[in-house]
Design a protein around this motif. Structure first.
Motif, PDB file in Angstrom:
ATOM      1  N   TRP A 257       0.794  -1.225   0.000  1.00 52.75           N
ATOM      2  CA  TRP A 257       0.000   0.000   0.000  1.00 52.75           C
ATOM      3  C   TRP A 257       0.836   1.290   0.000  1.00 52.75           C
ATOM      4  O   TRP A 257       0.275   2.379  -0.055  1.00 52.75           O
ATOM      5  N   GLY A 258       2.156   1.178   0.089  1.00 58.02           N
ATOM      6  CA  GLY A 258       2.999   2.369   0.144  1.00 58.02           C
ATOM      7  C   GLY A 258       2.976   3.151  -1.153  1.00 58.02           C
ATOM      8  O   GLY A 258       2.832   2.582  -2.251  1.00 58.02           O
ATOM      9  N   THR A 259       3.118   4.452  -1.040  1.00 61.38           N
ATOM     10  CA  THR A 259       3.137   5.317  -2.218  1.00 61.38           C
ATOM     11  C   THR A 259       4.527   5.294  -2.847  1.00 61.38           C
ATOM     12  O   THR A 259       5.520   4.958  -2.181  1.00 61.38           O
ATOM     13  N   PRO A 260       4.642   5.686  -4.120  1.00 66.39           N
ATOM     14  CA  PRO A 260       5.971   5.777  -4.744  1.00 66.39           C
ATOM     15  C   PRO A 260       6.913   6.708  -3.977  1.00 66.39           C
ATOM     16  O   PRO A 260       8.124   6.474  -3.945  1.00 66.39           O
ATOM     17  N   GLU A 261       6.355   7.747  -3.344  1.00 63.91           N
ATOM     18  CA  GLU A 261       7.180   8.668  -2.565  1.00 63.91           C
ATOM     19  C   GLU A 261       7.779   7.970  -1.344  1.00 63.91           C
ATOM     20  O   GLU A 261       8.889   8.281  -0.909  1.00 63.91           O
ATOM     21  N   GLN A 262       7.055   7.012  -0.779  1.00 66.50           N
ATOM     22  CA  GLN A 262       7.533   6.284   0.395  1.00 66.50           C
ATOM     23  C   GLN A 262       8.514   5.175   0.038  1.00 66.50           C
ATOM     24  O   GLN A 262       9.466   4.924   0.779  1.00 66.50           O
ATOM     25  N   THR A 263       8.279   4.513  -1.085  1.00 69.33           N
ATOM     26  CA  THR A 263       9.040   3.300  -1.397  1.00 69.33           C
ATOM     27  C   THR A 263       9.950   3.412  -2.611  1.00 69.33           C
ATOM     28  O   THR A 263      10.848   2.574  -2.771  1.00 69.33           O
ATOM     29  N   LYS A 265       8.864   2.794  -5.457  1.00 71.26           N
ATOM     30  CA  LYS A 265       8.315   1.770  -6.341  1.00 71.26           C
ATOM     31  C   LYS A 265       6.829   2.046  -6.568  1.00 71.26           C
ATOM     32  O   LYS A 265       6.203   2.759  -5.786  1.00 71.26           O
ATOM     33  N   PRO A 266       6.232   1.469  -7.620  1.00 73.44           N
ATOM     34  CA  PRO A 266       4.795   1.657  -7.837  1.00 73.44           C
ATOM     35  C   PRO A 266       3.978   1.042  -6.705  1.00 73.44           C
ATOM     36  O   PRO A 266       4.423   0.107  -6.034  1.00 73.44           O
ATOM     37  N   PRO A 302       1.697 -16.377 -15.171  1.00 77.01           N
ATOM     38  CA  PRO A 302       3.087 -16.011 -15.485  1.00 77.01           C
ATOM     39  C   PRO A 302       3.436 -14.582 -15.077  1.00 77.01           C
ATOM     40  O   PRO A 302       4.540 -14.313 -14.612  1.00 77.01           O
ATOM     41  N   THR A 303       2.489 -13.663 -15.254  1.00 82.96           N
ATOM     42  CA  THR A 303       2.694 -12.269 -14.851  1.00 82.96           C
ATOM     43  C   THR A 303       1.382 -11.725 -14.283  1.00 82.96           C
ATOM     44  O   THR A 303       0.303 -12.269 -14.538  1.00 82.96           O
ATOM     45  N   LEU A 304       1.518 -10.642 -13.541  1.00 80.40           N
ATOM     46  CA  LEU A 304       0.345  -9.939 -13.027  1.00 80.40           C
ATOM     47  C   LEU A 304       0.317  -8.550 -13.641  1.00 80.40           C
ATOM     48  O   LEU A 304       1.213  -7.730 -13.380  1.00 80.40           O
ATOM     49  N   ASP A 305      -0.691  -8.279 -14.456  1.00 80.12           N
ATOM     50  CA  ASP A 305      -0.802  -6.947 -15.049  1.00 80.12           C
ATOM     51  C   ASP A 305      -1.497  -6.006 -14.066  1.00 80.12           C
ATOM     52  O   ASP A 305      -1.846  -6.388 -12.938  1.00 80.12           O
ATOM     53  N   ASP A 306      -1.699  -4.759 -14.476  1.00 86.45           N
ATOM     54  CA  ASP A 306      -2.300  -3.762 -13.588  1.00 86.45           C
ATOM     55  C   ASP A 306      -3.692  -4.177 -13.129  1.00 86.45           C
ATOM     56  O   ASP A 306      -4.073  -3.941 -11.979  1.00 86.45           O
TER      57      ASP A 306
END
Length: 359
Positions: A257-263, A265-266, A302-306
């Protein structure tokens, strides 16, 4: 009159921030000295420059061409904890810096190997060692950090620290046991991938080794080096263990749940990587059969999209996973706070609780 307490508190915070910055700089200086020392004591072959260049790159001291640089080297949470625990037990903080450096070098050994095992392409906004220079080179760098960590630890017996050899040996034994606990935790983490039968208890056992073991050691080592009595060492160890578990739980929360500003990362990056962190383990435990089957199917893809990430986030919300994880974080912080009551200078360690406040 009403503004004076606020001003005093502000000045106290500024002094505390300045002290931490000075401690951080002192620890890094000792780390740099140790790496320079082990390189100079080595074979001296110019062909080794790349090895130590990659090591310095990982630590944030060099760029990818091995020219001097100052990149993000981490917050030094663990070595700062060791210094503060030693100080809280009456030691001169400047005399435990080699042990603090050892803790941070060992931590970075685990990170280099962890990046290989997780196939992580980036750490701290830079390409990882294995991704840029290959797995074989990264293994060597990790092993070099492990050896350098021990060299730094043994310097406790030399001036200016002059810690009694018997005490250094006791700390070194715990250091090696801690390294094994971390490796065991990492093995459990790898073995849990793709499995759904480990549960919350199994997950907590894993992070107690992988993450909390080194934080516990840092706290205990500070007390041991300071010559604290057995009861005080136990309190510091319990404080470190609770703090370490809180550290990982908070990291798990931010990973979902972290924001890109915190982590950096997306949002939902841990989900995208299909990590079975605490929020996911809680969801698996709490979900109804249909939601659980959907979660397993999404993680088996195989992958997780948005869209898949959004769906997992919706399942987490429906199961109340965030609140359950926050409760777990609060519980460990309360346990850590309770251990501080036994220390003579607990105020020296409150900053670590503040750093892990509910997010």
């Amino acid at each position: 009159m009403g503004g004076q307490p606020g001003l005093a508190e502000q000045r106290h915070d500024q002094r505390a921030t300045a002290t931490l910055a000075a401690r951080r700089a002192a620890i890094e200086a000792v780390m740099r000295q140790e790496i320079e020392r082990v390189q100079q004591q080595g074979a001296g072959d110019a062909g080794l420059d790349d090895c130590y260049g990659m090591l310095r790159y990982h630590l944030g001291w060099a760029d990818a061409s091995f020219a001097p640089a100052q990149a993000d080297g981490g917050k030094l949470f663990r070595p700062l904890l060791l210094v503060r625990c030693a100080e809280a037990c009456g030691a001169n903080p400047n005399l435990v810096l080699s042990a603090a450096a050892a803790v941070e070098l060992l931590h970075n050994f685990t990170l280099v190997h962890d990046d290989i095992q997780d196939e992580s392409s980036h750490r701290r906004h830079r390409e990882t060692i294995w991704h840029r220079w290959g797995t074989a080179a990264a293994l060597n760098v990790g092993d070099a950090l492990y050896a350098a960590a021990h060299a730094a630890l043994y310097r406790l017996a030399a001036p200016p620290a002059n810690v009694p050899p018997g005490r250094v040996l006791a700390v070194a034994r715990e250091f090696d046991r801690t390294a094994l606990r971390i490796i065991e935790g990492q093995h459990l983490d790898l073995s849990h991938e793709g499995r759904w039968d480990c549960g919350i208890a199994g997950y907590l056992t894993m992070i107690e080794g992988k993450t909390a073991a080194l934080i516990r050691f840092a706290a205990r080592a500070g007390a041991l080096i300071a010559g604290a009595d057995d009861a005080m060492v136990v309190h510091c160890g319990r404080f470190g263990l609770a703090l370490g578990l809180a550290f990982q739980v908070r990291d798990d929360i931010l990973g979902v749940w972290g924001t890109p500003e915190q982590t950096g990362k997306p949002v939902g990056d841990d989900i995208r990587r299909r990590k079975q962190s605490l929020p996911i383990v809680v969801l698996d435990k709490r979900a109804d059969p249909a939601s659980r089957a959907e979660l397993h199917a999404l993680y088996a893809a195989p992958t997780l999209d948005d869209a898949g990430v959004a769906r997992v986030l919706a399942l987490l919300d429906a199961a109340g996973s965030a609140a359950r994880c926050q409760d777990e974080l609060a519980r460990y912080l309360a346990e850590a706070r309770a251990e501080l009551a036994a220390l003579a200078c607990p105020e020296l360690l409150h900053e670590f609780l503040d750093a892990l406040a509910p997010c």
